[in-house]
Every structure is written in C-alpha cells, then in structure tokens.
Enzyme design. Structure first.
Site, PDB file in Angstrom:
ATOM      1  N   GLY A 114      34.099 -28.417  14.008  1.00 39.64           N
ATOM      2  CA  GLY A 114      35.435 -28.499  13.407  1.00 39.64           C
ATOM      3  C   GLY A 114      36.121 -29.840  13.550  1.00 39.64           C
ATOM      4  O   GLY A 114      37.357 -29.900  13.495  1.00 39.64           O
ATOM      5  N   SER A 115      35.359 -30.930  13.671  1.00 40.76           N
ATOM      6  CA  SER A 115      36.044 -32.230  13.777  1.00 40.76           C
ATOM      7  C   SER A 115      36.732 -32.571  12.446  1.00 40.76           C
ATOM      8  O   SER A 115      37.802 -33.179  12.440  1.00 40.76           O
ATOM      9  CB  SER A 115      35.080 -33.337  14.201  1.00 40.76           C
ATOM     10  OG  SER A 115      34.193 -33.661  13.169  1.00 40.76           O
ATOM     11  N   ASN A 116      36.139 -32.180  11.338  1.00 41.62           N
ATOM     12  CA  ASN A 116      36.819 -32.403  10.049  1.00 41.62           C
ATOM     13  C   ASN A 116      38.068 -31.550   9.947  1.00 41.62           C
ATOM     14  O   ASN A 116      39.101 -32.011   9.465  1.00 41.62           O
ATOM     15  CB  ASN A 116      35.870 -32.124   8.876  1.00 41.62           C
ATOM     16  CG  ASN A 116      34.969 -33.309   8.607  1.00 41.62           C
ATOM     17  OD1 ASN A 116      35.398 -34.300   8.023  1.00 41.62           O
ATOM     18  ND2 ASN A 116      33.737 -33.235   9.084  1.00 41.62           N
ATOM     19  N   ARG A 140      27.251 -21.624   5.382  1.00 39.12           N
ATOM     20  CA  ARG A 140      26.782 -20.422   4.698  1.00 39.12           C
ATOM     21  C   ARG A 140      26.915 -20.631   3.185  1.00 39.12           C
ATOM     22  O   ARG A 140      27.948 -21.106   2.712  1.00 39.12           O
ATOM     23  CB  ARG A 140      27.693 -19.276   5.152  1.00 39.12           C
ATOM     24  CG  ARG A 140      27.191 -17.929   4.833  1.00 39.12           C
ATOM     25  CD  ARG A 140      28.174 -16.879   5.339  1.00 39.12           C
ATOM     26  NE  ARG A 140      27.918 -15.663   4.639  1.00 39.12           N
ATOM     27  CZ  ARG A 140      26.951 -14.833   4.942  1.00 39.12           C
ATOM     28  NH1 ARG A 140      26.181 -15.057   5.982  1.00 39.12           N
ATOM     29  NH2 ARG A 140      26.744 -13.748   4.232  1.00 39.12           N
ATOM     30  N   LEU A 161      27.680 -19.998  -0.557  1.00 38.73           N
ATOM     31  CA  LEU A 161      28.667 -19.144  -1.232  1.00 38.73           C
ATOM     32  C   LEU A 161      28.006 -18.444  -2.416  1.00 38.73           C
ATOM     33  O   LEU A 161      27.171 -19.033  -3.114  1.00 38.73           O
ATOM     34  CB  LEU A 161      29.836 -19.998  -1.740  1.00 38.73           C
ATOM     35  CG  LEU A 161      30.715 -20.622  -0.657  1.00 38.73           C
ATOM     36  CD1 LEU A 161      31.674 -21.635  -1.278  1.00 38.73           C
ATOM     37  CD2 LEU A 161      31.508 -19.559   0.100  1.00 38.73           C
ATOM     38  N   HIS A 165      29.859 -33.474   2.488  1.00 37.65           N
ATOM     39  CA  HIS A 165      28.432 -33.542   2.811  1.00 37.65           C
ATOM     40  C   HIS A 165      28.181 -34.909   3.454  1.00 37.65           C
ATOM     41  O   HIS A 165      28.747 -35.905   3.014  1.00 37.65           O
ATOM     42  CB  HIS A 165      27.614 -33.361   1.521  1.00 37.65           C
ATOM     43  CG  HIS A 165      26.145 -33.375   1.784  1.00 37.65           C
ATOM     44  ND1 HIS A 165      25.476 -32.258   2.249  1.00 37.65           N
ATOM     45  CD2 HIS A 165      25.224 -34.364   1.677  1.00 37.65           C
ATOM     46  CE1 HIS A 165      24.199 -32.567   2.404  1.00 37.65           C
ATOM     47  NE2 HIS A 165      24.021 -33.844   2.073  1.00 37.65           N
ATOM     48  N   ASP A 177      27.979 -23.868  -8.856  1.00 38.32           N
ATOM     49  CA  ASP A 177      26.965 -22.879  -8.526  1.00 38.32           C
ATOM     50  C   ASP A 177      25.566 -23.506  -8.383  1.00 38.32           C
ATOM     51  O   ASP A 177      24.594 -22.996  -8.902  1.00 38.32           O
ATOM     52  CB  ASP A 177      26.979 -21.799  -9.627  1.00 38.32           C
ATOM     53  CG  ASP A 177      26.102 -20.621  -9.241  1.00 38.32           C
ATOM     54  OD1 ASP A 177      25.791 -20.488  -8.050  1.00 38.32           O
ATOM     55  OD2 ASP A 177      25.719 -19.877 -10.150  1.00 38.32           O
ATOM     56  N   GLU A 178      25.500 -24.648  -7.734  1.00 35.11           N
ATOM     57  CA  GLU A 178      24.223 -25.291  -7.408  1.00 35.11           C
ATOM     58  C   GLU A 178      24.512 -26.121  -6.165  1.00 35.11           C
ATOM     59  O   GLU A 178      25.485 -26.904  -6.152  1.00 35.11           O
ATOM     60  CB  GLU A 178      23.777 -26.198  -8.562  1.00 35.11           C
ATOM     61  CG  GLU A 178      22.361 -26.669  -8.428  1.00 35.11           C
ATOM     62  CD  GLU A 178      21.990 -27.748  -9.459  1.00 35.11           C
ATOM     63  OE1 GLU A 178      21.157 -28.592  -9.136  1.00 35.11           O
ATOM     64  OE2 GLU A 178      22.586 -27.766 -10.550  1.00 35.11           O
TER      65      GLU A 178
END
Ligand code: GAR
Length: 199
Positions: A11-13, A90, A92, A108, A141-142
């Site tokens: 959780g550093s971001n 996870r 989506l 990312h 959705d990719e």
C-alpha cells in the site's frame, strides 16, 4: 467525485494517494479501501487515516464474477464514481469493468506495453533494458492494455540491483499516480481512441 482504492499489498501507492488528498493535491474524496488479502498492510494504512477498510474473502465466492458483484455492492454503498487499483493483484471480471467503463485506473511498474503481467519490474531488470518506469493507464477488458495516462522513465544504472530499481520505480509511482488521479477527477483526461489527451 468519490473514489475507492483496491489494494492487495503493502500500500505505498495508497499512502501517496492519502497524503496527496490530504494536501489538497487530489480534488476527490477517497471513501473506502478494499482488499482481497486479509493481512494487506494497505488496510492498516487506511484505518490509520480513518478511511473505511474492507476485506472481502475470495474463498467466500464460487467465481470471479460473484466476488466482483460483492465488491461492486460495497462501492455502490459508498457512492463511488471511479476506482483506483494500487497493487491490486486480482484480475477484474468483465462484469466489473462494465460497471465502471473508463472509470478504473491502474498503475503498472513498467513502461507499457513492455513487460506486462505480475512481475513488471523484475522482468524489465532481467531483460537488461536501460530504461523502465511506471505507467498509469485506464483498465479495459485486456490485462495491462488500457489507454495510457502518464508514464515516467526510470534509468537502470549498472550499479542497480532489483531492490534499488524497485525503490526508484516506487518513488516515480508516488509522483505520477496522485497526479493522474487528480487529472481524472477534475475531468482533464479525454480518451480519443487509444490516446489520452490532457485537456
Ligand atoms: C506497485 O509497484 C505497482 O506498480 C504494482 O504493485 C506494486 C504495489 O505496491 N502493480 C502491479 O504489478 C500490477 N500488475 P504498493 O502496494 O506498495 O503500492
């Protein structure tokens, strides 16, 4: 605008986002932090900042979509307008992405489209590239393929180890993610095909 952060790890971001919001550098309200990992340190950071923190146990659901329906239910309760993924590991479901079309941001740790996937920093380091760095993008959705909002180049020097590189990338992430979130919240991001213009 209300937003939620989904996080699975350290959780550093999330912390950078909390700090930026407190300092008035993000003009939107962080209403809830949700994790799929019970021990995620991100949940502790949220509680420390007096932000509701929710753990959803994936084992309580038979498939990805039913988990995401529960997740979307929580977000509706908090009247969430957009969603920020900060180390949320996870995938989506298509269902969830359709609930928030072009309203989900992700960070990312590599310069997309290079080194997609779970180990963006290590893959770039092992490959031997001289420049890498984080990317903020919309979620489609990719996996790791959405329209790019901001990127920051980070040089890999001969003396860098994977650990020092990770530190440099995190620092860059903490600079660009709050900025991207604020741009989105203020309606300054315009998607034109694959491109994102700052207007
Ligand atoms: C960040 O480096 C982020 O780019 C990465 O997870 C880390 C979370 O750090 N995300 C991905 O690899 C997504 N594919 P944090 O929990 O300290 O914010």
């Amino acid at each position: 605008m209300n937003f939620a952060v989904l996080a699975s790890g350290h959780g550093s971001n999330l912390q950078a986002i909390i700090n930026a919001a407190r300092a008035g550098r993000i003009k939107a309200d962080l209403k809830v932090v949700i994790s799929d990992k019970k021990d995620a340190y991100a949940l502790k950071r949220a509680l420390r900042a007096k932000i509701p923190a929710i753990y959803i146990n994936p084992h309580d659901f038979s498939d990805r979509e039913s988990f995401d329906r529960a997740l979307a239910g929580h977000l509706r309760k908090f009247k969430i307008d957009f969603v920020v993924l900060a180390g949320y590991m996870r995938l989506l479901s298509r269902y969830f992405i359709r609930q928030y079309p072009n309203k989900i941001l992700n960070i990312h740790p590599s310069l997309l489209p290079a080194f997609k996937g779970l180990h963006g920093t290590k893959d770039a380091f092992d490959y031997g590239v001289k420049v890498t760095g984080p990317t903020v993008h919309f979620v489609i959705d990719e996996v790791d393929a959405g329209m790019i909002v901001l990127q920051e180049p980070v040089r890999i020097e001969a003396k860098d180890t994977l650990e020092t590189l990770e530190r440099k990338i995190h620092k860059a992430e903490h600079r660009i993610y709050p900025k991207a979130i604020d741009l989105f919240a203020r309606g300054k991001l315009k998607i034109i095909g694959r491109k994102v213009a700052i207007v």
